[in-house]
Design an enzyme around this catalytic site. Structure first.
Site, PDB file in Angstrom:
ATOM      1  N   GLY B 291      22.416 -40.626 -68.816  1.00  0.00           N
ATOM      2  CA  GLY B 291      23.865 -41.464 -68.218  1.00  0.00           C
ATOM      3  C   GLY B 291      23.758 -40.935 -66.723  1.00  0.00           C
ATOM      4  O   GLY B 291      22.738 -40.660 -65.863  1.00  0.00           O
ATOM      5  N   SER B 292      25.116 -40.839 -66.289  1.00  0.00           N
ATOM      6  CA  SER B 292      25.241 -40.735 -64.905  1.00  0.00           C
ATOM      7  C   SER B 292      24.880 -39.457 -64.178  1.00  0.00           C
ATOM      8  O   SER B 292      24.460 -39.162 -63.209  1.00  0.00           O
ATOM      9  CB  SER B 292      26.839 -40.939 -64.452  1.00  0.00           C
ATOM     10  OG  SER B 292      27.308 -42.177 -64.887  1.00  0.00           O
ATOM     11  N   THR B 293      24.581 -38.454 -64.889  1.00  0.00           N
ATOM     12  CA  THR B 293      24.033 -37.205 -64.530  1.00  0.00           C
ATOM     13  C   THR B 293      22.614 -37.315 -63.769  1.00  0.00           C
ATOM     14  O   THR B 293      22.331 -36.805 -63.151  1.00  0.00           O
ATOM     15  CB  THR B 293      23.672 -35.920 -65.682  1.00  0.00           C
ATOM     16  OG1 THR B 293      23.097 -36.445 -66.690  1.00  0.00           O
ATOM     17  CG2 THR B 293      25.289 -35.582 -66.277  1.00  0.00           C
TER      18      THR B 293
END
Lengths: 359, 634
Positions: B291-293
């Protein structure tokens, strides 16, 4: 003759020296097994001491027996011993040990008639050759001797006792060898002997395993090579001076029955190469003085008798030592004068008594 | 005179007999002198029996020598059957102490063997049992010193440390991975026996001393580990997730400072658990969409490639981007409007990352991800590592490029993400993460080997890395990571909220919530990653749920690492005294010619006559003379 007396004295001396040392070594070699089997570490010592005593008496009785008596009664002695050899094969009369029916039981002791037969056939052969020496230039002259020999040989092989049969055969061949029989017959006999050995191996393949085992005992370390390996494990670590008195490891259940066939291995383990060589020298001297005595005899009978009796001991000594140092396959022959065994020791002492008393 | 006898032949026999004896003598000399050593050695093997002396296993310690796996002394019973005179009696006496049947003991001690260990009933017995057996004074029954592995921290670090079997052999975790160092060499007490196993009296025995196993220092710091464990335990109760992973590494060398997971087990009683639980160190085993990490990785790549100027390039987030016919939406309805690229990262704007991926293009994007190690094992010294999932180059189409840029479609393990995240802020180096620090001998405390920390490769430039530090600090100070902000520390990081895909289909309501953070951002000392799989009863958003957990982890971990408190220049920027700052007014909705200010300059973007967005927004403080971005439209 003064010279012969001296030889007799030497023979007597060496004989009893070996017997005393033998009794001592039987104790050293057997005490561990004796304690385990009979709960008496002196079991074999006591018996061997008794045998030595009886043998010693036998030795001195034999020195009193004249050559004439032996000459006259040679055939009778021969027949008696052949009958005994036949009887021992009958189950119930003969006792079986280690797969061979070779013993008569008398009280707590067992007697081997084949031991008596050894002396009997030598006496008989000495008489036969000396009376038929004119015919001995040809093999035909040996016919009835050969017949006796074959009967005895067959009876012993029926027990079966391969080792004793070989000893007797070798001794007789030696007696015939010293006659003027042409050498070609011995070459022939050698051929026949090889064929017989081959035949015997085919009859019982375990013998072949024994033969291959002495060449490389580690090929079958738990089977046919077992005894040879255990013998070498006693000898090798013995080094020059040995572990010391009573300090054998191998007698602690590693070497089976160390007091009999492999007693020489224990001697070397405890007294080293030096101890072993001393025993070899003792036997060498015994043979040398014995043959000197044979050469000094006036009668063919006496010379043949000494050669035959000495031949019996000599063949046994050489085969036994050859086996122990892994030069020969295992045969089951004990070391004369030293190994534990009543019949063997008594008969051996009687033989030496007869040898030592020939003037 | 004798006629029938040949004297010569008697002489021949005599000579032959002597020759035969000489042969025997020669062979005898050969065996006793030349073959003496060989035969004696072989014979010794035959005579010698040995009694085992158990070597203690090496300890496992943290970086500050706190013991994580130790040995407790115990006893094992050994029997030399031959020496046991009355076997029935011995069995009758021993059986009740070892809590077993008489027949079992009798059968064992009646075996034909030189030495028997009563296995398993006589292994690892207690001191009380041992002293009872000792009190029996049975001949031929011996007590051997043995060791039992004990893990003082039990359930924490169980997956990492693993456990050993009955013979002290490593079966899982570090115990298995570094078994060859930890295992000692058992010694023996050698003694001579007869063929039946009886001892020779007065024969000295020979001791071959056991060689202790080597002690292993881990890079782990138990204090940091304890913080992670506590936070995992709290989250486990509060959110009841399927899995939790927590990981702390030193970004400058790849040393793992803390690693843990839930569910866990107690390695002191590993037999009570499923193999699935104890064979998995989830931080290296479990892979999922980051995801956004993962945007941090994409962002760093773009900075390195120079395709964005994060402060002076702008992107207008209208709420979506269309890629290959698919509408990729921003998480905020209507989008984030006009943003610098730094704000794209701060706001975690997916369309903004689509733009970044377009600027990089397929080849560069793919090459950067490969360089960062996506789809490649890190080579960490923990068994069971997963390599994750990366597209093959052929299947890496425009849509894949777009989604992967914000962490969808690729799959990473925690250790992979932490390693590549470290590379974005440590000057650009990708390290091989590792848990083993050094090994030393317990006898002399001498370090035998130090495990190296060498970078695998440089992934981005130092300049790009420096920019990343500021960018990530802004995410925490101003952006989506605000909840992880720790007063007085310069924290940087990135949130992650990834929907779980099963068989290629995203599952409704099932998320992995994660947060990756680093501190202090001027000189990063630690990277911490915390992820929960399918937490319940919470907002399914990484920043909201994991942010505060990350905050409390950092609050305790940073003092452990002796990081001094210092204010971030990002906050200070607004408080400079020499330049006056003024509040920005609202310009949205105005005509272009109505946009005016006493303090600020304006820059215009887009086509049209009406202001549809502005940057900074209304109410923010801005230095006098600064430029306000104005997005025009119809």
């Amino acid at each position: 003759m003064y010279q012969n007396k001296r030889y007799s004295l030497y023979i007597t001396f060496i004989t009893f020296l070996l017997v005393v040392f033998g009794v001592f070594m039987v104790y050293s070699a057997s005490s561990v097994w004796a304690l385990a089997k009979f709960n008496d570490s002196f079991y074999y010592l006591k018996r061997q001491s008794l045998f030595a005593l009886l043998g010693g008496i036998g030795f001195f009785i034999m020195t009193k027996i004249s050559s004439d008596f032996l000459y006259k009664n040679a055939t009778k002695i021969m027949i008696v011993s052949l009958v005994l050899l036949g009887l021992v094969l009958i189950p119930g009369l003969g006792i079986e040990r280690n797969g061979s029916r070779s013993w008569f039981g008398i009280g707590p002791f067992a007697v081997q008639p084949s031991e008596l037969f050894k002396i009997a056939i030598v006496i008989y052969a000495a008489k036969y050759i000396s009376t038929h020496f004119n015919e001995t230039k040809r093999l035909k002259g040996f016919l009835s001797l050969l017949l006796m020999m074959v009967i005895g040989f067959v009876l012993i092989m029926l027990q079966p006792d391969f080792g004793t049969a070989i000893v007797i055969l070798s001794s007789l061949v030696l007696m015939m060898f010293i006659t003027k029989l042409p050498t070609k017959y011995f070459v022939m006999m050698g051929g026949v002997g090889v064929l017989m050995i081959v035949a015997l191996i085919i009859m019982a393949p375990y013998r072949f395993q024994r033969i291959t085992a002495f060449i490389n005992p580690w090929s079958d370390p738990l089977g046919s090579g077992f005894q040879i390996i255990q013998s070498l494990y006693a000898i090798g670590p013995g080094a020059l001076l040995g572990n010391g008195l009573f300090a054998s490891y191998q007698k602690h259940f590693y070497l089976p029955e160390p007091q009999t066939d492999f007693i020489f291995a224990i001697i070397v383990e405890e007294f080293g190469l030096v101890g072993g060589i001393i025993i070899l020298i003792a036997f060498a001297l015994l043979f040398i003085f014995g043959f000197k005595l044979a050469l000094n005899q006036d009668r063919e009978f006496d010379a043949l008798l000494i050669t035959g009796l000495l031949g019996l001991i000599m063949v046994q000594v050489i085969i036994n030592l050859g086996v122990v140092v892994s030069l020969l396959p295992v045969t089951g022959i004990t070391l004369p004068l030293i190994s534990y065994g009543g019949s063997s020791l008594s008969v051996c002492l009687c033989s030496l008594g007869l040898i030592a008393s020939r003037k | 005179m004798i006629e029938a006898i040949s004297f010569k032949k008697i002489k021949i026999i005599e000579v032959l007999s002597i020759v035969a004896l000489v042969l025997v003598g020669t062979k005898l000399s050969y065996e006793t002198i030349i073959r003496n050593e060989i035969l004696e050695a072989k014979a010794n093997d035959l005579w010698e029996r040995s009694f085992p002396l158990v070597a203690p296993r090496g300890l496992i310690l943290d970086r500050n020598n706190n013991a994580l796996a130790i040995n407790n002394p115990t006893y094992s019973v050994a029997v030399i059957p031959f020496q046991v005179v009355d076997k029935e009696n011995a069995a009758r006496l021993i059986a009740p102490i070892l809590d077993t049947k008489e027949e079992v003991i009798y059968e064992k001690i009646s075996k034909k063997a030189s030495i028997i260990r009563l296995h398993p009933e006589g292994r690892r017995i207690s001191l009380a049992e041992a002293s009872k057996i000792n009190d029996l004074h049975l001949e031929g029954v011996y007590l051997i010193n043995d060791n039992e592995r004990f893990y003082p921290y039990g359930e924490s670090m169980a997956s990492l440390l693993g456990f050993v079997g009955i013979d002290n052999q490593g079966l899982a975790g570090i115990e298995s991975y570094y078994d060859k160092y930890l295992t000692g060499v058992d010694g023996t007490l050698n003694y001579l026996t007869d063929a039946k196993g009886g001892l020779f009296e007065n024969k000295s025995s020979r001791i071959v001393a056991p060689l202790d196993g080597l002690n292993l220092n881990l890079t782990l710091d138990i204090e940091i580990q304890n913080v992670l464990e506590r936070e995992m335990s709290n989250a486990w109760i509060k959110y009841n997730p399927k899995e939790i992973i927590a990981l702390a590494i030193d970004p400058n060398n790849g040393e793992i400072l803390g690693i843990g997971n839930r569910p866990t087990y107690n390695n002191n009683n590993y037999q009570d658990y499923d193999q699935e639980v104890y064979n998995r160190t989830l931080a290296v085993f479990s892979s999922f969409e980051p995801g956004s990490t993962f945007k941090a990785i994409t962002f760093a790549s773009a900075l390195d490639a120079g395709v964005i100027d994060m402060d002076n390039d702008y992107y207008y987030d209208k709420g979506y981007e269309i890629v290959a016919g698919v509408r990729i939406k921003s998480w905020k309805k209507g989008g984030h409007g006009l943003q610098t690229f730094l704000e794209v990262l701060q706001n975690s704007s997916n369309p903004g990352f689509v733009e970044i991926s377009r600027r990089l293009g397929k080849d560069r994007l793919y090459a950067y991800y490969k360089k960062f190690g996506v789809g490649e094992k890190t080579g960490v010294d923990i068994s069971g590592e997963n390599k994750g999932i990366m597209f093959s180059y052929d299947k890496y189409g425009p849509l894949e490029q777009a989604t992967s840029s914000f962490g969808q479609g690729v799959s990473l393990t925690a250790i992979q993400l932490a390693t590549m995240f470290s590379a974005t802020i440590n000057g650009g180096y990708l390290y091989t993460p590792h848990i083993a620090k050094s090994i030393y001998t317990s006898q002399t405390n001498e370090i035998v080997y130090t495990f190296p920390s060498t970078p695998k490769r440089q992934v981005i430039s130092k300049e790009a890395s420096d920019k990343m530090r500021r960018a990530l600090e802004c995410v925490v100070a101003l952006g989506s990571g605000r909840k992880a902000y720790v007063d007085g520390y310069r924290v940087g990081g990135k949130t992650g909220t990834a929907q779980i895909a099963e068989n290629g289909v995203y599952q409704d309501g099932r998320y992995v919530l994660s947060f990756i953070a680093a501190a202090p951002m001027d000189d990063p000392k630690v990277v911490i990653y915390f992820a929960m799989r399918e937490p319940k009863n919470t907002i399914q958003y990484g920043g909201t749920t994991v942010g505060p957990i990350m905050g409390s982890i950092l609050r305790e971990v940073l003092p452990i690492l002796k990081v001094e408190k210092r204010e971030s220049p990002i906050n200070r920027e607004y408080n400079w005294d020499d330049v006056k700052s003024y509040e920005v007014e609202n310009y949205i909705g105005l005509e272009k010619n109505k946009v005016k200010s006493k303090y600020f300059k304006f820059a215009y973007f887009g086509e049209g006559n009406k202001v549809i967005d502005q940057l900074p927004k209304e109410g923010e403080l801005l230095k006098e003379g600064s430029t306000i971005m104005i997005m025009l439209g119809e």
